[in-house]
Design an enzyme around this catalytic site. Sequence first.
Site, PDB file in Angstrom:
ATOM      1  N   TYR A 187      24.230  64.953  12.649  1.00  0.00           N
ATOM      2  CA  TYR A 187      23.097  65.488  11.903  1.00  0.00           C
ATOM      3  C   TYR A 187      23.364  65.673  10.403  1.00  0.00           C
ATOM      4  O   TYR A 187      22.470  66.086   9.676  1.00  0.00           O
ATOM      5  CB  TYR A 187      22.662  66.828  12.508  1.00  0.00           C
ATOM      6  CG  TYR A 187      22.256  66.695  13.953  1.00  0.00           C
ATOM      7  CD1 TYR A 187      21.052  66.099  14.305  1.00  0.00           C
ATOM      8  CD2 TYR A 187      23.081  67.150  14.968  1.00  0.00           C
ATOM      9  CE1 TYR A 187      20.675  65.961  15.630  1.00  0.00           C
ATOM     10  CE2 TYR A 187      22.710  67.024  16.300  1.00  0.00           C
ATOM     11  CZ  TYR A 187      21.510  66.426  16.621  1.00  0.00           C
ATOM     12  OH  TYR A 187      21.141  66.290  17.934  1.00  0.00           O
ATOM     13  N   HIS A 212      16.566  67.700   8.246  1.00  0.00           N
ATOM     14  CA  HIS A 212      16.598  69.042   8.834  1.00  0.00           C
ATOM     15  C   HIS A 212      17.804  69.855   8.357  1.00  0.00           C
ATOM     16  O   HIS A 212      17.849  71.063   8.566  1.00  0.00           O
ATOM     17  CB  HIS A 212      16.639  68.921  10.354  1.00  0.00           C
ATOM     18  CG  HIS A 212      15.640  69.769  11.083  1.00  0.00           C
ATOM     19  ND1 HIS A 212      14.597  70.433  10.484  1.00  0.00           N
ATOM     20  CD2 HIS A 212      15.548  70.067  12.413  1.00  0.00           C
ATOM     21  CE1 HIS A 212      13.905  71.088  11.404  1.00  0.00           C
ATOM     22  NE2 HIS A 212      14.454  70.886  12.569  1.00  0.00           N
ATOM     23  N   PHE A 232      22.228  75.261  16.682  1.00  0.00           N
ATOM     24  CA  PHE A 232      21.134  74.308  16.600  1.00  0.00           C
ATOM     25  C   PHE A 232      19.919  75.028  16.033  1.00  0.00           C
ATOM     26  O   PHE A 232      19.746  76.230  16.175  1.00  0.00           O
ATOM     27  CB  PHE A 232      20.822  73.585  17.922  1.00  0.00           C
ATOM     28  CG  PHE A 232      21.854  72.544  18.251  1.00  0.00           C
ATOM     29  CD1 PHE A 232      21.777  71.281  17.697  1.00  0.00           C
ATOM     30  CD2 PHE A 232      22.913  72.835  19.081  1.00  0.00           C
ATOM     31  CE1 PHE A 232      22.740  70.319  17.967  1.00  0.00           C
ATOM     32  CE2 PHE A 232      23.889  71.887  19.362  1.00  0.00           C
ATOM     33  CZ  PHE A 232      23.788  70.620  18.801  1.00  0.00           C
ATOM     34  N   ASN A 279      16.688  75.409  16.504  1.00  0.00           N
ATOM     35  CA  ASN A 279      15.693  76.209  17.230  1.00  0.00           C
ATOM     36  C   ASN A 279      16.208  77.568  17.691  1.00  0.00           C
ATOM     37  O   ASN A 279      15.429  78.400  18.138  1.00  0.00           O
ATOM     38  CB  ASN A 279      15.166  75.431  18.433  1.00  0.00           C
ATOM     39  CG  ASN A 279      14.405  74.190  18.003  1.00  0.00           C
ATOM     40  OD1 ASN A 279      14.165  73.961  16.818  1.00  0.00           O
ATOM     41  ND2 ASN A 279      14.037  73.387  18.968  1.00  0.00           N
ATOM     42  N   ASN A 287      10.540  75.599  13.616  1.00  0.00           N
ATOM     43  CA  ASN A 287      11.099  76.278  14.785  1.00  0.00           C
ATOM     44  C   ASN A 287      12.300  77.160  14.460  1.00  0.00           C
ATOM     45  O   ASN A 287      12.509  78.189  15.106  1.00  0.00           O
ATOM     46  CB  ASN A 287      11.456  75.274  15.879  1.00  0.00           C
ATOM     47  CG  ASN A 287      10.212  74.682  16.512  1.00  0.00           C
ATOM     48  OD1 ASN A 287       9.176  75.340  16.596  1.00  0.00           O
ATOM     49  ND2 ASN A 287      10.304  73.442  16.956  1.00  0.00           N
TER      50      ASN A 287
END
Length: 186
Positions: free
Chosen positions: A14, A19, A64, A66, A113
């Site tokens: 990632y 994000h 993560f 969320n 989120n």
Amino acid sequence: MYVIAGLGNPGSKYEKTRHNVGFQVIDRLASKYHIDMNTKKHKAICGTGVIEGVKVLLVKPQTFMNLSGESIREAVDFYKVDPETEFLVIYDDISLAPGHLRIRKKGSAGGHNGIKNIILHLGTQVFPRVRVGVGEKPEGYDLADYVLGHFQGDEKKLMEEAYDRAAAAVAEILTDGPDKAMNDFN
């Protein structure tokens, strides 16, 4: 102590995705102010240091996106900081053009989120935030695929400049408050 969290997802898969702009800004702050990001606690990678005379804890949650609120709640509780005045979060925003900043003292999750989870865990929407634009999802794209994608072409240069501006905005929030930073960076 001021807790400054940059949101993202852990793991090399990632790195440098849309994000993970919050992680990028934390990395800029750590580099500029010589803060070692080598402590693992509060379900995060953390570093303690001083930014413009203010003692800070830089936080990159490893839960993560969320579940970011789990990590933030632990840090806020451990250091007994007031989320409304001693906490700041940096994150990506698809409603802003790539590289644009938006500073706010409070607000809803706006569909993000990670912010939804922080609001859930802190029990308030009143905390300062630096939103970094990553651009609107193109027609036909899945939102998750878009925000987990990488910047392309000219966007890369825009984002490098945005990380520096966001780091400067964070420093100004610490020294002069969010109102001044909103006037200077929005």
